[in-house]
Design a protein around this motif. Structure first.
Motif, mmCIF file in Angstrom:
data_model
loop_
_atom_site.group_PDB
_atom_site.id
_atom_site.type_symbol
_atom_site.label_atom_id
_atom_site.label_comp_id
_atom_site.label_asym_id
_atom_site.label_seq_id
_atom_site.Cartn_x
_atom_site.Cartn_y
_atom_site.Cartn_z
ATOM 1 N N ARG A 29 23.477 12.355 -1.480
ATOM 2 C CA ARG A 29 21.900 11.798 -1.499
ATOM 3 C C ARG A 29 21.642 11.186 -3.077
ATOM 4 N N GLU A 30 21.579 10.014 -3.205
ATOM 5 C CA GLU A 30 20.869 9.876 -5.191
ATOM 6 C C GLU A 30 19.609 9.338 -5.302
ATOM 7 N N ALA A 31 18.734 9.757 -5.811
ATOM 8 C CA ALA A 31 17.804 8.381 -5.986
ATOM 9 C C ALA A 31 17.620 7.381 -6.952
ATOM 10 N N VAL A 32 17.900 6.325 -6.736
ATOM 11 C CA VAL A 32 17.600 4.956 -8.104
ATOM 12 C C VAL A 32 16.822 4.333 -8.839
ATOM 13 N N SER A 33 15.482 4.475 -7.014
ATOM 14 C CA SER A 33 14.815 3.366 -7.408
ATOM 15 C C SER A 33 12.724 3.485 -7.779
ATOM 16 N N SER A 34 12.046 3.493 -7.778
ATOM 17 C CA SER A 34 10.854 3.896 -6.942
ATOM 18 C C SER A 34 9.901 2.614 -7.613
ATOM 19 N N ILE A 35 8.923 2.337 -6.915
ATOM 20 C CA ILE A 35 7.389 1.372 -6.991
ATOM 21 C C ILE A 35 6.482 2.054 -6.478
ATOM 22 N N SER A 36 5.347 2.085 -7.301
ATOM 23 C CA SER A 36 4.085 2.778 -6.942
ATOM 24 C C SER A 36 3.375 2.153 -6.298
ATOM 25 N N ALA A 37 2.397 1.971 -5.710
ATOM 26 C CA ALA A 37 1.900 1.426 -4.129
ATOM 27 C C ALA A 37 0.732 0.986 -4.782
ATOM 28 N N ILE B 105 3.409 9.575 -7.004
ATOM 29 C CA ILE B 105 4.626 9.766 -7.380
ATOM 30 C C ILE B 105 4.393 9.172 -9.194
ATOM 31 N N GLY B 106 5.022 10.160 -9.600
ATOM 32 C CA GLY B 106 4.787 10.203 -10.963
ATOM 33 C C GLY B 106 6.410 9.843 -11.655
ATOM 34 N N GLY B 107 6.146 10.101 -12.868
ATOM 35 C CA GLY B 107 7.465 10.009 -13.390
ATOM 36 C C GLY B 107 8.522 11.596 -13.093
ATOM 37 N N SER B 108 8.084 11.987 -12.809
ATOM 38 C CA SER B 108 8.830 13.482 -12.531
ATOM 39 C C SER B 108 9.324 13.678 -10.405
ATOM 40 N N SER B 109 8.667 12.973 -10.130
ATOM 41 C CA SER B 109 8.533 13.060 -9.010
ATOM 42 C C SER B 109 9.201 11.946 -7.998
ATOM 43 N N TRP B 110 8.947 11.094 -8.433
ATOM 44 C CA TRP B 110 8.860 9.628 -7.812
ATOM 45 C C TRP B 110 11.079 10.084 -7.590
ATOM 46 N N TYR C 128 1.156 -1.452 -0.268
ATOM 47 C CA TYR C 128 0.177 0.408 0.253
ATOM 48 C C TYR C 128 0.497 1.186 0.273
ATOM 49 N N TYR C 129 2.378 1.140 -0.383
ATOM 50 C CA TYR C 129 2.955 2.291 -0.067
ATOM 51 C C TYR C 129 3.491 1.916 -1.423
ATOM 52 N N VAL C 130 3.944 3.323 -1.670
ATOM 53 C CA VAL C 130 5.511 3.709 -2.644
ATOM 54 C C VAL C 130 6.621 3.415 -2.233
ATOM 55 N N ILE C 131 7.349 2.568 -2.556
ATOM 56 C CA ILE C 131 8.938 1.884 -1.988
ATOM 57 C C ILE C 131 10.231 2.614 -3.185
ATOM 58 N N VAL D 3 25.925 3.153 0.426
ATOM 59 C CA VAL D 3 25.027 2.909 1.433
ATOM 60 C C VAL D 3 23.946 3.165 0.850
ATOM 61 N N TYR D 4 22.933 2.094 1.026
ATOM 62 C CA TYR D 4 20.987 1.835 -0.393
ATOM 63 C C TYR D 4 19.817 2.100 1.286
ATOM 64 N N TYR D 5 19.389 2.654 0.835
ATOM 65 C CA TYR D 5 18.493 3.255 1.697
ATOM 66 C C TYR D 5 17.254 2.696 1.036
ATOM 67 N N CYS D 6 15.966 2.201 2.427
ATOM 68 C CA CYS D 6 14.878 2.410 1.399
ATOM 69 C C CYS D 6 13.786 3.215 2.462
ATOM 70 N N ALA D 7 12.815 3.744 1.379
ATOM 71 C CA ALA D 7 12.101 4.536 2.374
ATOM 72 C C ALA D 7 10.141 4.441 1.264
ATOM 73 N N THR D 8 9.291 4.604 2.568
ATOM 74 C CA THR D 8 7.898 4.565 2.625
ATOM 75 C C THR D 8 7.615 5.874 2.116
ATOM 76 N N SER D 9 6.553 5.780 1.159
ATOM 77 C CA SER D 9 5.787 7.022 0.977
ATOM 78 C C SER D 9 4.475 7.116 0.754
ATOM 79 N N THR D 10 3.674 7.783 0.930
ATOM 80 C CA THR D 10 2.014 7.869 0.910
ATOM 81 C C THR D 10 1.958 8.803 -0.373
ATOM 82 N N ALA D 11 2.933 9.610 -0.915
ATOM 83 C CA ALA D 11 2.356 10.587 -1.406
ATOM 84 C C ALA D 11 2.094 10.000 -3.114
#
Length: 127
Positions: A45-53, A103-108, A31-34, A93-101
């Motif tokens: 810090r650099e964004a690597v990847s994300s998967i929508s909810a 997200i899309g192609g320009s915001s992930w 149920y979360y964006v990860i 160092v790789y971090y995972c994070a959760t989001s309830t936002a």
């Protein structure tokens, strides 16, 4: 308090593979964006990847596209980052994070949209 936990880091030779896992007790990750982020010494810090909810749409940075794959295993309540063709510049160092936002192609990749962050797991790519 949501507390993501990363695992699976380690030392690997260039060209090798690792699979990182993200888990979080007490919540249902589907149920979360990860998002996966990384930070190398002396770098931002650099964004690597994300998967929508909702539809598990995936996003990747240009630096990892074609080499990394993000996926969910809802039965195990986990999100994975499969990393193939690792390069020394993937060391971080790789971090995972959760989001309830929503997200899309320009915001992930915007870290501010993610609410809870894990402690990180070290990935070192070296011969």
């Amino acid at each position: 308090q949501v507390q993501p936990v990363e695992s699976g880091g380690g030392l690997v030779q260039p060209g090798g593979s690792l699979r990182l896992s993200c888990a979080a007790a007490g919540i249902t990750l589907e149920y979360y964006v990860i998002g996966w982020f990384r930070q190398a010494p002396g770098k931002e810090r650099e964004a690597v990847s994300s998967i929508s909810a909702v539809d598990s749409r995936t996003y990747y940075s240009d630096s990892v596209k074609g080499r990394f794959t993000i996926s969910r295993d809802n039965a195990k309540n986990a999100v994975y980052l499969q990393m193939n063709g690792l390069k020394p510049e993937d060391t971080a160092v790789y971090y995972c994070a959760t989001s309830t936002a929503s997200i899309g192609g320009s915001s992930w990749s915007r870290g501010i949209l993610y609410d809870y962050w894990g402690q990180g797991t070290q990935v070192t790519v070296s011969s």
